[in-house]
Design a protein around this motif. Structure first.
Motif, PDB file in Angstrom:
ATOM      1  N   GLU A  70       0.826  -1.210   0.000  1.00 57.98           N
ATOM      2  CA  GLU A  70       0.000   0.000   0.000  1.00 57.98           C
ATOM      3  C   GLU A  70       0.855   1.252   0.000  1.00 57.98           C
ATOM      4  O   GLU A  70       0.512   2.253  -0.631  1.00 57.98           O
ATOM      5  CB  GLU A  70      -0.950   0.000   1.197  1.00 57.98           C
ATOM      6  CG  GLU A  70      -2.096  -0.968   1.027  1.00 57.98           C
ATOM      7  CD  GLU A  70      -2.966  -1.132   2.263  1.00 57.98           C
ATOM      8  OE1 GLU A  70      -2.587  -0.637   3.349  1.00 57.98           O
ATOM      9  OE2 GLU A  70      -4.020  -1.764   2.134  1.00 57.98           O
ATOM     10  N   LYS A  71       1.986   1.216   0.700  1.00 59.38           N
ATOM     11  CA  LYS A  71       2.889   2.365   0.713  1.00 59.38           C
ATOM     12  C   LYS A  71       3.576   2.548  -0.644  1.00 59.38           C
ATOM     13  O   LYS A  71       3.871   3.668  -1.043  1.00 59.38           O
ATOM     14  CB  LYS A  71       3.948   2.204   1.801  1.00 59.38           C
ATOM     15  CG  LYS A  71       3.398   2.330   3.200  1.00 59.38           C
ATOM     16  CD  LYS A  71       4.483   2.097   4.229  1.00 59.38           C
ATOM     17  CE  LYS A  71       3.899   2.100   5.635  1.00 59.38           C
ATOM     18  NZ  LYS A  71       4.881   1.724   6.641  1.00 59.38           N
ATOM     19  N   GLN A  72       3.836   1.455  -1.340  1.00 60.96           N
ATOM     20  CA  GLN A  72       4.541   1.509  -2.622  1.00 60.96           C
ATOM     21  C   GLN A  72       3.608   1.771  -3.798  1.00 60.96           C
ATOM     22  O   GLN A  72       4.047   2.242  -4.838  1.00 60.96           O
ATOM     23  CB  GLN A  72       5.274   0.186  -2.876  1.00 60.96           C
ATOM     24  CG  GLN A  72       6.321  -0.155  -1.850  1.00 60.96           C
ATOM     25  CD  GLN A  72       7.465   0.835  -1.864  1.00 60.96           C
ATOM     26  OE1 GLN A  72       8.025   1.124  -2.901  1.00 60.96           O
ATOM     27  NE2 GLN A  72       7.796   1.363  -0.697  1.00 60.96           N
ATOM     28  N   ALA A  73       2.328   1.454  -3.634  1.00 65.78           N
ATOM     29  CA  ALA A  73       1.390   1.496  -4.750  1.00 65.78           C
ATOM     30  C   ALA A  73       0.945   2.919  -5.056  1.00 65.78           C
ATOM     31  O   ALA A  73       0.823   3.757  -4.168  1.00 65.78           O
ATOM     32  CB  ALA A  73       0.168   0.640  -4.436  1.00 65.78           C
ATOM     33  N   SER A  74       0.695   3.171  -6.321  1.00 60.29           N
ATOM     34  CA  SER A  74       0.106   4.450  -6.710  1.00 60.29           C
ATOM     35  C   SER A  74      -1.395   4.371  -6.456  1.00 60.29           C
ATOM     36  O   SER A  74      -1.927   3.328  -6.084  1.00 60.29           O
ATOM     37  CB  SER A  74       0.393   4.727  -8.188  1.00 60.29           C
ATOM     38  OG  SER A  74      -0.226   3.735  -8.987  1.00 60.29           O
ATOM     39  N   SER A  75      -2.084   5.465  -6.682  1.00 57.98           N
ATOM     40  CA  SER A  75      -3.513   5.533  -6.380  1.00 57.98           C
ATOM     41  C   SER A  75      -4.354   4.642  -7.286  1.00 57.98           C
ATOM     42  O   SER A  75      -5.524   4.407  -7.002  1.00 57.98           O
ATOM     43  CB  SER A  75      -4.003   6.972  -6.478  1.00 57.98           C
ATOM     44  OG  SER A  75      -3.776   7.474  -7.784  1.00 57.98           O
ATOM     45  N   GLU A  76      -3.773   4.126  -8.351  1.00 65.32           N
ATOM     46  CA  GLU A  76      -4.539   3.268  -9.258  1.00 65.32           C
ATOM     47  C   GLU A  76      -4.718   1.837  -8.721  1.00 65.32           C
ATOM     48  O   GLU A  76      -5.466   1.062  -9.275  1.00 65.32           O
ATOM     49  CB  GLU A  76      -3.883   3.223 -10.633  1.00 65.32           C
ATOM     50  CG  GLU A  76      -2.591   2.434 -10.672  1.00 65.32           C
ATOM     51  CD  GLU A  76      -1.942   2.409 -12.031  1.00 65.32           C
ATOM     52  OE1 GLU A  76      -2.241   1.488 -12.817  1.00 65.32           O
ATOM     53  OE2 GLU A  76      -1.128   3.314 -12.281  1.00 65.32           O
ATOM     54  N   TRP A  77      -4.020   1.509  -7.633  1.00 61.51           N
ATOM     55  CA  TRP A  77      -4.046   0.155  -7.094  1.00 61.51           C
ATOM     56  C   TRP A  77      -4.875   0.061  -5.819  1.00 61.51           C
ATOM     57  O   TRP A  77      -4.854   0.949  -4.987  1.00 61.51           O
ATOM     58  CB  TRP A  77      -2.626  -0.319  -6.767  1.00 61.51           C
ATOM     59  CG  TRP A  77      -1.767  -0.509  -7.979  1.00 61.51           C
ATOM     60  CD1 TRP A  77      -0.878   0.380  -8.492  1.00 61.51           C
ATOM     61  CD2 TRP A  77      -1.709  -1.651  -8.821  1.00 61.51           C
ATOM     62  NE1 TRP A  77      -0.263  -0.141  -9.597  1.00 61.51           N
ATOM     63  CE2 TRP A  77      -0.758  -1.391  -9.819  1.00 61.51           C
ATOM     64  CE3 TRP A  77      -2.368  -2.870  -8.827  1.00 61.51           C
ATOM     65  CZ2 TRP A  77      -0.460  -2.300 -10.823  1.00 61.51           C
ATOM     66  CZ3 TRP A  77      -2.058  -3.783  -9.819  1.00 61.51           C
ATOM     67  CH2 TRP A  77      -1.114  -3.499 -10.799  1.00 61.51           C
ATOM     68  N   GLU A  78      -5.541  -1.054  -5.677  1.00 60.35           N
ATOM     69  CA  GLU A  78      -6.239  -1.401  -4.437  1.00 60.35           C
ATOM     70  C   GLU A  78      -5.680  -2.750  -3.975  1.00 60.35           C
ATOM     71  O   GLU A  78      -5.630  -3.703  -4.755  1.00 60.35           O
ATOM     72  CB  GLU A  78      -7.741  -1.523  -4.690  1.00 60.35           C
ATOM     73  CG  GLU A  78      -8.534  -1.927  -3.488  1.00 60.35           C
ATOM     74  CD  GLU A  78     -10.027  -2.051  -3.783  1.00 60.35           C
ATOM     75  OE1 GLU A  78     -10.688  -2.789  -3.031  1.00 60.35           O
ATOM     76  OE2 GLU A  78     -10.508  -1.447  -4.754  1.00 60.35           O
TER      77      GLU A  78
END
Length: 175
Positions: free
Chosen positions: A24-32
């Motif tokens: 979650e910390k590494q993911a951009s806003s496009e990921w859930e």
């Protein structure tokens, strides 16, 4: 825009929670990021849901046949199995999940921010020489002015940049 889904499925709940937290910390806003700790819950929830990446423990292999995903990553406790070793660094697992392309875009963004820092610091130093002012308030005003004129940064990036440049000019930190 619908978010792309990463499903992490593992019966070692603490491991899965920590991996999800890191992702979650590494993911951009496009990921859930979704966490599943039971096979039954995984199968029921994802039966009709399209997920982009499925990250599963090797103990889940028997239940993934009916699950549709674009990418499958199987975590193994054993080395040299051809699967992804679960106890390697979270960063390496994230690179596998998000692909190298995203990792290189993160590096580019980091380099861009560093270049902005250097550029703004040079502008601030020039302005300080021209004005002859060197007190903290004047220095911070000049830094703020240069940051506002330099680029479109997030509020957090501007604050981090402001502190970094101020401490660097004061000799308390190195860029």
């Amino acid at each position: 825009m619908d978010k792309r889904i990463i499903a992490v499925c593992d019966d070692q709940v603490v491991y899965a929670e920590r991996l999800c937290g890191f992702l979650e910390k590494q993911a951009s806003s496009e990921w859930e990021i979704r966490l599943f700790s039971s096979k039954q819950m995984l199968v029921e929830t994802l039966k009709n849901l399209q997920i982009d990446t499925l990250v599963v423990s090797d103990s889940y292999i028997d239940c993934i046949n009916n699950i549709s995903s674009n990418k499958l990553i199987i975590l193994s406790e054993k080395l040299d199995t051809g699967l992804t070793y679960r106890y390697q660094s979270s960063k390496k697992i994230a690179e596998i999940i998000f692909d190298r392309e995203q990792d290189s875009s993160i590096k580019r963004a980091d380099n861009d921010l560093k270049n902005i820092k250097i550029s703004v610091k040079n502008k601030v130093q020039e302005e300080l020489l021209v004005t002859g002012k060197s007190d903290d308030n004047s220095t911070l005003k000049i830094i703020d002015s240069c940051i506002d004129n330099s680029s479109k940064l997030t509020y957090e990036e501007k604050n981090e940049l402001r502190s970094s440049i101020f401490y660097s000019i004061r000799g308390l930190d190195v860029l």
